[in-house]
Design a protein around this motif. Structure first.
Motif, PDB file in Angstrom:
ATOM      1  N   GLY A  78       0.801  -1.218   0.000  1.00 10.03           N
ATOM      2  CA  GLY A  78       0.000   0.000   0.000  1.00 10.03           C
ATOM      3  C   GLY A  78       0.830   1.263   0.000  1.00 10.03           C
ATOM      4  O   GLY A  78       0.324   2.346  -0.300  1.00 10.03           O
ATOM      5  N   ASP A  79       2.133   1.120   0.352  1.00 11.60           N
ATOM      6  CA  ASP A  79       3.026   2.276   0.383  1.00 11.60           C
ATOM      7  C   ASP A  79       3.950   2.256  -0.821  1.00 11.60           C
ATOM      8  O   ASP A  79       4.164   1.225  -1.455  1.00 11.60           O
ATOM      9  N   GLY A  80       4.528   3.416  -1.106  1.00 10.94           N
ATOM     10  CA  GLY A  80       5.473   3.523  -2.200  1.00 10.94           C
ATOM     11  C   GLY A  80       6.174   4.855  -2.167  1.00 10.94           C
ATOM     12  O   GLY A  80       5.933   5.681  -1.282  1.00 10.94           O
ATOM     13  N   PRO A  81       7.044   5.089  -3.115  1.00  8.01           N
ATOM     14  CA  PRO A  81       7.827   6.320  -3.128  1.00  8.01           C
ATOM     15  C   PRO A  81       6.962   7.548  -3.407  1.00  8.01           C
ATOM     16  O   PRO A  81       5.886   7.441  -4.005  1.00  8.01           O
ATOM     17  N   PRO A  82       7.432   8.717  -2.998  1.00 12.93           N
ATOM     18  CA  PRO A  82       6.671   9.947  -3.263  1.00 12.93           C
ATOM     19  C   PRO A  82       6.653  10.301  -4.744  1.00 12.93           C
ATOM     20  O   PRO A  82       7.465   9.795  -5.529  1.00 12.93           O
ATOM     21  N   LEU A  83       5.735  11.193  -5.101  1.00 12.40           N
ATOM     22  CA  LEU A  83       5.564  11.561  -6.503  1.00 12.40           C
ATOM     23  C   LEU A  83       6.846  12.125  -7.098  1.00 12.40           C
ATOM     24  O   LEU A  83       7.153  11.867  -8.271  1.00 12.40           O
ATOM     25  N   SER A  84       7.623  12.877  -6.305  1.00 15.55           N
ATOM     26  CA  SER A  84       8.859  13.459  -6.841  1.00 15.55           C
ATOM     27  C   SER A  84       9.826  12.379  -7.303  1.00 15.55           C
ATOM     28  O   SER A  84      10.522  12.546  -8.315  1.00 15.55           O
ATOM     29  N   VAL A  85       9.874  11.261  -6.581  1.00 19.08           N
ATOM     30  CA  VAL A  85      10.745  10.147  -6.967  1.00 19.08           C
ATOM     31  C   VAL A  85      10.188   9.469  -8.220  1.00 19.08           C
ATOM     32  O   VAL A  85      10.934   9.131  -9.149  1.00 19.08           O
ATOM     33  N   LEU A  86       8.877   9.263  -8.267  1.00 23.76           N
ATOM     34  CA  LEU A  86       8.259   8.644  -9.438  1.00 23.76           C
ATOM     35  C   LEU A  86       8.489   9.481 -10.694  1.00 23.76           C
ATOM     36  O   LEU A  86       8.769   8.945 -11.773  1.00 23.76           O
ATOM     37  N   GLU A  87       8.371  10.786 -10.566  1.00 22.71           N
ATOM     38  CA  GLU A  87       8.533  11.661 -11.730  1.00 22.71           C
ATOM     39  C   GLU A  87       9.971  11.710 -12.223  1.00 22.71           C
ATOM     40  O   GLU A  87      10.222  12.031 -13.391  1.00 22.71           O
ATOM     41  N   ALA A  88      10.926  11.376 -11.374  1.00 23.09           N
ATOM     42  CA  ALA A  88      12.336  11.358 -11.775  1.00 23.09           C
ATOM     43  C   ALA A  88      12.719  10.085 -12.512  1.00 23.09           C
ATOM     44  O   ALA A  88      13.822   9.966 -13.041  1.00 23.09           O
ATOM     45  N   GLY A  89      11.812   9.107 -12.565  1.00 21.01           N
ATOM     46  CA  GLY A  89      12.109   7.844 -13.213  1.00 21.01           C
ATOM     47  C   GLY A  89      12.031   7.926 -14.729  1.00 21.01           C
ATOM     48  O   GLY A  89      11.552   8.903 -15.311  1.00 21.01           O
ATOM     49  N   TYR A  90      12.487   6.869 -15.377  1.00 24.94           N
ATOM     50  CA  TYR A  90      12.460   6.783 -16.844  1.00 24.94           C
ATOM     51  C   TYR A  90      12.887   5.388 -17.252  1.00 24.94           C
ATOM     52  O   TYR A  90      13.405   4.600 -16.440  1.00 24.94           O
ATOM     53  N   PHE A  91      12.698   5.070 -18.539  1.00 26.70           N
ATOM     54  CA  PHE A  91      13.300   3.875 -19.122  1.00 26.70           C
ATOM     55  C   PHE A  91      13.608   4.124 -20.585  1.00 26.70           C
ATOM     56  O   PHE A  91      12.992   4.984 -21.237  1.00 26.70           O
ATOM     57  N   ASP A  92      14.575   3.380 -21.084  1.00 29.17           N
ATOM     58  CA  ASP A  92      14.995   3.471 -22.480  1.00 29.17           C
ATOM     59  C   ASP A  92      15.427   2.064 -22.902  1.00 29.17           C
ATOM     60  O   ASP A  92      16.370   1.502 -22.346  1.00 29.17           O
TER      61      ASP A  92
END
Length: 386
Positions: A292-306
């Motif tokens: 039910g818990d997870g990282p904050p939005l700022s951490v999620l927005e810093a993610g990416y994939f290539d």
């Protein structure tokens, strides 16, 4: 003919970490009662009401449903054309939701990355789903939809340019930044426990054809080697998610009638000299988040994939498809991807019955939709011979 129901789709497990992200994505993109009719479902009534208030759409239907109450699951499935199950681990909580969809004739969508559970569901329910005309779309998200669509884009281009599919495809994770949620940590712990306790589960997780019952293709690359890859000029090595994606890629080929050949070979590795590749921490650590818990939005927005997907024909000619997106792959990007899969499925006049991958069921047009609406970019090119 598409099944009619009160709602186009419902998010079951909407108050969980990933469920909340998907609900927000749908609310921000489609509102309530507009193009799509959708609702929130779960066992926590006050939590659902609080989420609806936070989303700002007071007319969103709320449905109380619990995996331990089959009647509540039946009622949920009866009200929706598609049920998105965002309740995991699926090996603990997934089967009752799929069973309710089969009883009531509702489509089913999930984000499962648990191949042993998927193999069991295929064995138990694929024929029943086909008999009842029910479509179930498994592994919808970063794992495994983007990898599947990358392979499909390569094969479509190979067929157009070379008049034949590429019998070998190599996928490479070039760069990724991702974090860890409590649900993912719980899934990893449960999977490891079952693998250690069952030689059959351990063998299935190693088997690239675990999801193609009755069919075994040629010997596949071992996926464990570390080597220099001249196609991308980088050192590559094993990647955990290959245990999921490889099986779904072979299932996609299987479901489509082997358009890539019965001799198709697939390999998935990651760049290992890229310091920005991150798994976001160990699910076994004492500090891993709770369900039910997870990282904050700022951490999620810093993610990416290539990702780079490369198809190779017998003469050495190469087709490449780069797939990239911003946002945490497993959560933010997946919330966008699965939202569009739900929308595309609800729009489709017909879908194949049974347990399917999203790309095989919805076709290559899904990649175009994800580019337009989910900020997942697919770029295909012809490379020089290796």
């Amino acid at each position: 003919m598409a099944r009619t129901a009160e709602l186009d789709f419902v998010i079951f497990g909407a108050t969980g970490f990933t469920g909340r992200l998907i609900a927000k994505r749908l609310a921000d993109t489609y509102g309530d009662g507009g193009k799509y009719r959708w609702g929130l479902a779960g066992r926590d009534g006050p939590g659902l009401a609080y989420l609806r208030d936070r989303l700002g759409w007071p007319r969103l239907p709320l449905i109380l449903a619990d995996v331990n109450d089959p009647r509540s699951l039946d009622e949920m499935a009866r009200r929706a054309r598609f049920v998105l199950s965002a309740v995991g681990p699926y090996q603990l909580y997934g089967a009752p939701v799929l069973e309710a969809c089969l009883r009531e004739g509702a489509g089913y969508v999930d984000m499962c990355g648990e191949p042993h559970w998927m193999a069991d569901m295929i064995r138990r329910y694929d024929a029943k789903a086909r008999e009842r005309g029910v479509t179930a779309l498994l592994s919808c998200g970063f794992d495994s939809t983007v990898w599947e669509l990358g392979v499909m884009a390569v094969q479509e281009t190979a067929q157009a340019r070379f008049a034949r599919p590429a019998p070998e495809v190599r996928s490479r994770l070039l760069r990724m930044r991702g974090a860890l949620s409590g649900g993912t940590a719980a899934t990893a712990r449960e999977t490891i426990s079952r693998m250690m306790g069952s030689p059959q589960v351990a063998a299935l997780l190693r088997d690239p054809f675990a999801l193609t019952p009755g069919f075994r293709g040629p010997e596949q690359p071992d996926g464990e080697s570390v080597r220099f890859d001249p196609d991308i000029a980088r050192t590559v090595g094993p990647i955990l998610m290959a245990a999921i994606n490889t099986k779904n890629i072979h299932r996609s080929n299987f479901l489509q009638g082997h358009p890539w050949g019965r001799d198709f070979r697939y390999e998935e590795l990651a760049v290992i000299d890229e310091e920005e590749v991150s798994d976001g921490g160990s699910p076994l650590a004492a500090t891993a988040p709770r369900p039910g818990d997870g990282p904050p939005l700022s951490v999620l927005e810093a993610g990416y994939f290539d990702i780079m997907v490369i198809g190779i024909d017998p003469s050495g000619r190469r087709i490449a498809c780069e797939v990239r997106a911003k946002g945490d792959p497993a959560y933010l990007a997946t919330s966008r991807i699965v939202s569009e899969i739900l929308a595309a499925a609800s729009e489709a006049p017909s879908l194949p019955a049974g347990l399917w991958t999203a790309g095989a069921a919805l076709g290559t047009g899904l990649a175009d939709r994800l580019t337009r609406s989910a900020d997942v970019i697919f770029t295909t090119s012809v490379l020089a011979k290796g």
